[in-house]
Motif scaffolding. Structure first.
Motif, PDB file in Angstrom:
ATOM      1  N   GLY A 212       0.799  -1.220   0.000  1.00 23.56           N
ATOM      2  CA  GLY A 212       0.000   0.000   0.000  1.00 23.56           C
ATOM      3  C   GLY A 212       0.828   1.263   0.000  1.00 23.56           C
ATOM      4  O   GLY A 212       2.059   1.238  -0.066  1.00 23.56           O
ATOM      5  N   THR A 213       0.128   2.396   0.087  1.00 21.88           N
ATOM      6  CA  THR A 213       0.763   3.711   0.089  1.00 21.88           C
ATOM      7  C   THR A 213       0.399   4.459   1.368  1.00 21.88           C
ATOM      8  O   THR A 213      -0.669   4.261   1.943  1.00 21.88           O
ATOM      9  N   ALA A 214       1.317   5.326   1.793  1.00 23.25           N
ATOM     10  CA  ALA A 214       1.132   6.155   2.986  1.00 23.25           C
ATOM     11  C   ALA A 214       2.073   7.344   2.862  1.00 23.25           C
ATOM     12  O   ALA A 214       2.738   7.532   1.833  1.00 23.25           O
ATOM     13  N   LYS A 215       2.150   8.154   3.884  1.00 25.71           N
ATOM     14  CA  LYS A 215       3.155   9.206   3.919  1.00 25.71           C
ATOM     15  C   LYS A 215       4.529   8.561   4.109  1.00 25.71           C
ATOM     16  O   LYS A 215       4.630   7.495   4.708  1.00 25.71           O
ATOM     17  N   PRO A 216       5.589   9.174   3.609  1.00 20.53           N
ATOM     18  CA  PRO A 216       6.927   8.622   3.868  1.00 20.53           C
ATOM     19  C   PRO A 216       7.164   8.418   5.361  1.00 20.53           C
ATOM     20  O   PRO A 216       6.891   9.310   6.172  1.00 20.53           O
TER      21      PRO A 216
ATOM     22  N   GLY B 215       7.018   6.290   0.636  1.00 25.87           N
ATOM     23  CA  GLY B 215       5.610   6.177   1.014  1.00 25.87           C
ATOM     24  C   GLY B 215       4.977   4.858   0.618  1.00 25.87           C
ATOM     25  O   GLY B 215       3.766   4.790   0.423  1.00 25.87           O
ATOM     26  N   VAL B 216       5.764   3.807   0.523  1.00 25.29           N
ATOM     27  CA  VAL B 216       5.255   2.477   0.156  1.00 25.29           C
ATOM     28  C   VAL B 216       5.506   1.517   1.317  1.00 25.29           C
ATOM     29  O   VAL B 216       6.577   1.532   1.915  1.00 25.29           O
ATOM     30  N   PHE B 217       4.510   0.707   1.644  1.00 19.59           N
ATOM     31  CA  PHE B 217       4.707  -0.306   2.674  1.00 19.59           C
ATOM     32  C   PHE B 217       4.343  -1.684   2.129  1.00 19.59           C
ATOM     33  O   PHE B 217       3.522  -1.829   1.220  1.00 19.59           O
ATOM     34  N   VAL B 218       4.984  -2.709   2.683  1.00 20.86           N
ATOM     35  CA  VAL B 218       4.731  -4.112   2.341  1.00 20.86           C
ATOM     36  C   VAL B 218       4.502  -4.852   3.653  1.00 20.86           C
ATOM     37  O   VAL B 218       5.372  -4.855   4.525  1.00 20.86           O
ATOM     38  N   ALA B 219       3.329  -5.457   3.798  1.00 22.47           N
ATOM     39  CA  ALA B 219       2.976  -6.085   5.072  1.00 22.47           C
ATOM     40  C   ALA B 219       2.527  -7.526   4.846  1.00 22.47           C
ATOM     41  O   ALA B 219       1.483  -7.764   4.225  1.00 22.47           O
TER      42      ALA B 219
END
Length: 310
Positions: free
Chosen positions: A240-244, A266-270
């Motif tokens: 997904g995407t979020a703030k840095p 600003g990218v996360f991998v969970a």
């Protein structure tokens, strides 16, 4: 006198000369403003930015000190000279010296900084990084550092609207924390009660990236799992995407919360483990720093039994 004796005498003279040269202390030749105007030692000035010009007997690193405290590192060139900029010096009396790598220290060059002006000196974001005037940032929380006449009250304005009243402390400084700033262009200025304004500080606050789950895939087969689709995988990965550097948790009605943290882009991998066959999951991201900030749901259903593999 033999040639050997002559040579021995010459070497002795050279050695003595080298020893004399090595005992020469470094020196500050002059202090100037950024336009090159000379500032005499013992002067009182209203500026806070300087160049220190000096010499030493050999190339190498050197330290610029103020009253014995290290404030900058300089480099002596092959000609034995250096020029070091000093920015945003505090109000009051300064005694600048230079010290070479052998520990020898120059005589001091003294200057007294006084001003009746108000100044915005610097701005910092919550990540502790400096924000230059004319730049942009994703942060809506900014800390301002400024200078003025001690004991006086100054106003801090944003686009001509007064946000805070601030008192200059005994060290001729003031600071302010502004939160909840809206995306867009901002012109900040500090103003004395008599109407005199400081330098303007321009910052554009960028619209924050949305908090969202963009796609998912099976951990075992790396096949995409679209929103609302059924999978045979009991382990999946949400991207997904979020703030840095934003962090938070990915929540589900029947699954333990999963921690996420976005990278500098600003990218996360969970990864999600322990999905139970026959269950449906509805995942929602919730920001740790802004609890009311959350994503749209992302649904995954796990088939009750594994489908035949093609």
């Amino acid at each position: 006198m033999t040639d050997q004796e002559k040579l021995s005498g010459q070497l002795t003279q050279v050695d003595a000369s080298s020893k004399r040269a090595s005992k020469i202390k470094p020196a500050i030749l002059q202090l100037t403003d950024l336009d090159g105007h000379y500032i005499e030692s013992g002067s009182t000035v209203e500026i806070v930015d300087f160049f220190v010009h000096g010499v030493a007997d050999r190339p190498g690193p050197a330290q610029i000190l103020d009253g014995g405290t290290l404030i900058a590192n300089a480099q002596i060139d092959e000609h034995g000279r250096f020029k070091q900029v000093l920015l945003g010096q505090n109000l009051g009396v300064h005694a600048y010296t230079v010290r070479d790598e052998s520990g020898r220290e120059s005589s001091s060059w003294e200057v007294n900084i006084e001003t009746d002006s108000v100044v915005i000196a610097s701005v910092k974001g919550p990540d502790q990084k400096w924000i230059d005037s004319g730049s942009s940032t994703i942060h809506n929380e900014l800390t301002f550092f400024g200078k003025g006449v001690r004991g006086q009250v100054v106003e801090l304005l944003d686009n001509d609207i007064v946000l805070q009243l601030l008192k200059v402390n005994d060290s001729w400084h003031w600071h302010a924390l502004l939160t909840g700033l809206k995306p867009g262009k901002h012109q900040f200025v500090a103003r004395k009660l008599n109407g005199e304004e400081s330098n303007h500080w321009h910052v554009e606050i960028e619209k924050p990236a949305s908090l969202s789950i963009q796609f998912s895939y099976g951990e075992g087969n790396h096949q995409p799992i679209n929103n609302g689709e059924t999978t045979t995988q009991t382990e999946a990965v949400l991207v997904g995407t979020a703030k840095p550097y934003e962090s938070g948790r990915i929540l589900s009605d029947i699954h333990e919360g999963i921690v996420y943290k976005a990278n500098e882009h600003g990218v996360f991998v969970a990864p999600v483990k322990g999905l139970v066959p026959g269950h449906s999951y509805r995942f929602v991201c919730r920001s740790e720093s802004e609890p009311n900030r959350q994503s749209e749901p992302w649904a995954i259903k796990v088939a009750s039994s594994k489908l035949p593999q093609p």
